[in-house]
Write a protein that holds these residues in place. Sequence first.
Motif: not given
Length: 815
Positions: A261-290
């Motif tokens: 939930d704290e990472l949503k702001s990192e990717v929420s600006w990307i419009p996404n039609k996939h059924y996984s929703g906003i969580y489907g974009l969070m692999k992009l920020v793993l370098t910053k998260t891990l």
Amino acid sequence: MDLELTSRCLLGGRDPLGKLHCLSLDAEAQRRKYYEGGRGPRAPGREAVLGLGVATSERMLGICRGRRKFLAASLTVLCIPAITWLYLFAGSLEDGKPVSLSPPESQPHSPRYAAAGQRERESLEVRVREVEEENRALRRQLSLAQGRGPAHRHGNHSKTYSVEEGTGDSENLRAGIVAGNSSECGQQPVVEKCETIHVAIVCAGYNASRDVVTLVKSVLFHRRNPLHFHLVADSIAEQILATLFQTWMVPAVRVDFYNADELKSEVSWIPNKHYSGIYGLMKLVLTKTLPANLERVIVLDTDITFATDIAELWAVFHKFKGQQVLGLVENQSDWYLGNLWKNHRPWPALGRGYNTGVILLLLDKLRKMKWEQMWRLTAERELMGMLSTSLADQDIFNAVIKQNPFLVYPLPCFWNVQLSDHTRSEQCYRDVSDLKVIHWNSPKKLRVKNKHVEFFRNLYLTFLEYDGNLLRRELFGCPSEADVNSENLQKQLSELDEDDLCYEFRRERFTVHRTHLYFLHYEYEPASDNTDVTLVAQLSMDRLQMLEAICKHWEGPISLALYLSDAEAQQFLRYAQGSEVLMSRHNVAYHIVYKEGQFYPVNLLRNVAMKHVGTPYMFLSDIDFLPMYGLYEYLRKSIIQLDLANTKKAMIVPAFETLRYRLSFPKSKAELLSMLDMGTLFTFRYHVWTKGHAPTNFAKWRTATTPYRVEWEADFEPYVVVRRDCPEYDRRFVGFGWNKVAHIMELDAQEYEFIVLPNAYMIHMPHAPSFDITKFRSNKQYRICLKTLKEEFQQDMSRRYGFAALKYLTAENNS
């Protein structure tokens, strides 16, 4: 001489010398080509490994074979000179006379031919000496290569294994290569025996949490290394999975959570039609998260099933070269080719693109490359034309790769066999036994079309229903981090006397049962007036049929603890998903407590259900009781009337029973009294355990119009409504007997008032006797141990509550 032997080579080399010359001719031709034309295929520095030694060793080594074949080839290289010399000199004598090395049919008996034969032998001897020198050089190189190997680098104390050795999948690997997958030559990369493998998973919600369990089971089943899971999870998934791993207690497994939930702001600006929703974009920020000190990680989707040891995939990191930082399998559908339908316009990709269900990430290099800036700039540019992503993070990964192909190390396709109706996965493998990772990357999941779908489905179901308790095996030889909970548990168990006849009863108190909270979707907000109440119960598979009836009688929230095996949990899932009644209710929380041991842990189950109540009050019931229609609203009014928020009260709901499986359920107190008079209903357990509910004073209840207080008596066990902060049930009582009695006794010790509600009732429905009550009735030792535990509980009560608890001992002696 050369012409003669060359002719033998061309004729097929039917004698050893002809075969030997075939090999040496090729080496000699390469040598001449280099020195005469300067364009040979080999550099001068590598000439020492050409010739007979190289040709023979290459044939014997077998490109890309395992260590055993490597050693066999080395021995062959060592033996070649000895065999050759033996053939030339020992084998050239017949009856003490020299024998010509040329075929018998070409041996003229003239002196000229004899002299020529002598010169040929001398020439061949010179050549054999040259070959021997080349073999010595080759052996030196082989020994140097072994000295530089990983096993020497880490010392002899650290055992390593290759992809082929120790995993049992070498044949699968070779089959995969034959099926079109690339592989590099030389010794396979190794993973140290106790090296920790890091796995990152993004997980959000109830269903995804359930999928993660199956994925983790498949990884644990094959693994031989310590594992560290990095779970990027929302609050729901974190609560579920944290409890699961804590109670699973798998050795050499560490789990860390990162707040999605704290990472949503990192990717929420990307419009996404996939059924996984906003969580489907969070692999992009793993370098910053891990963690910043984490260098590499395997990233997996939740819909992955492993069919091999994950260490094999971890070993692939050693193959990365240059600026390769992403290990990915090619996408197996035509999505990125843009030909699935008219006007289909996918994001840019390299060829067919890459699938991000399985990713190897070199985090340290990605950070140095400023990965965050790289993908953000690419996404911003592409979104100007594409407007939104269709496949979430996968679109952005592919757009970055399109511009920077050097970032990718292409993984063989068996590391991500993608199953959906439009994939070309069947071209990836020759046989299903070749596969290593199966990816159910379609919303249809197990319903996809594939000629081997039954095999894939059965593999998935195997792990789905596999007993997770069997995965608690130790990794011998690997030090594990100290687990305080595990150490305390071992200490408590060690203090028990195994010769005690009640040892199994006492041991059950300390058994940690694997627990999966919120097995199905749960969605409920308590009423704002702080009067909301949750029905609490526990059950096993044989009481499942009661769920629909209870849901029809009780419209409020319910918290249930189900004692099931892994296979039964899946049967329950199918049952619930097939029930319109259950699927229409989102305020029922199902918590699975997995079976372990020989007793039914009834009070543990009650405690699990109580602990996860979200309302201020609880109605402590049993699954085989049906509450009266409208009881939920009646209890909420009574909570206000009796001021439960500011007083210690336990509101009693009088219990009745019927012996009829088909009952016309009474819709009012007057109707119930009529059925009591006719003998259709009875007060609960009036004929076998009168003491359990006698203090309720049913005679007074018949005419009561207002709530009335009753006093505690020995063996009293009514069903009550209490505040959420009431004491837990005592875990020493398992199976049948005294489990509710002890809880009511403790409520009384804490000075709760017992108030009977005049217009409330519940009815026990008939069913076959439980296994535990059968044991109680038939096993004398069972009854003796229950009596012992009861006495010990009363002694504990005296120590905790002092003089006030003496009445329990007196009441017991008088009963």
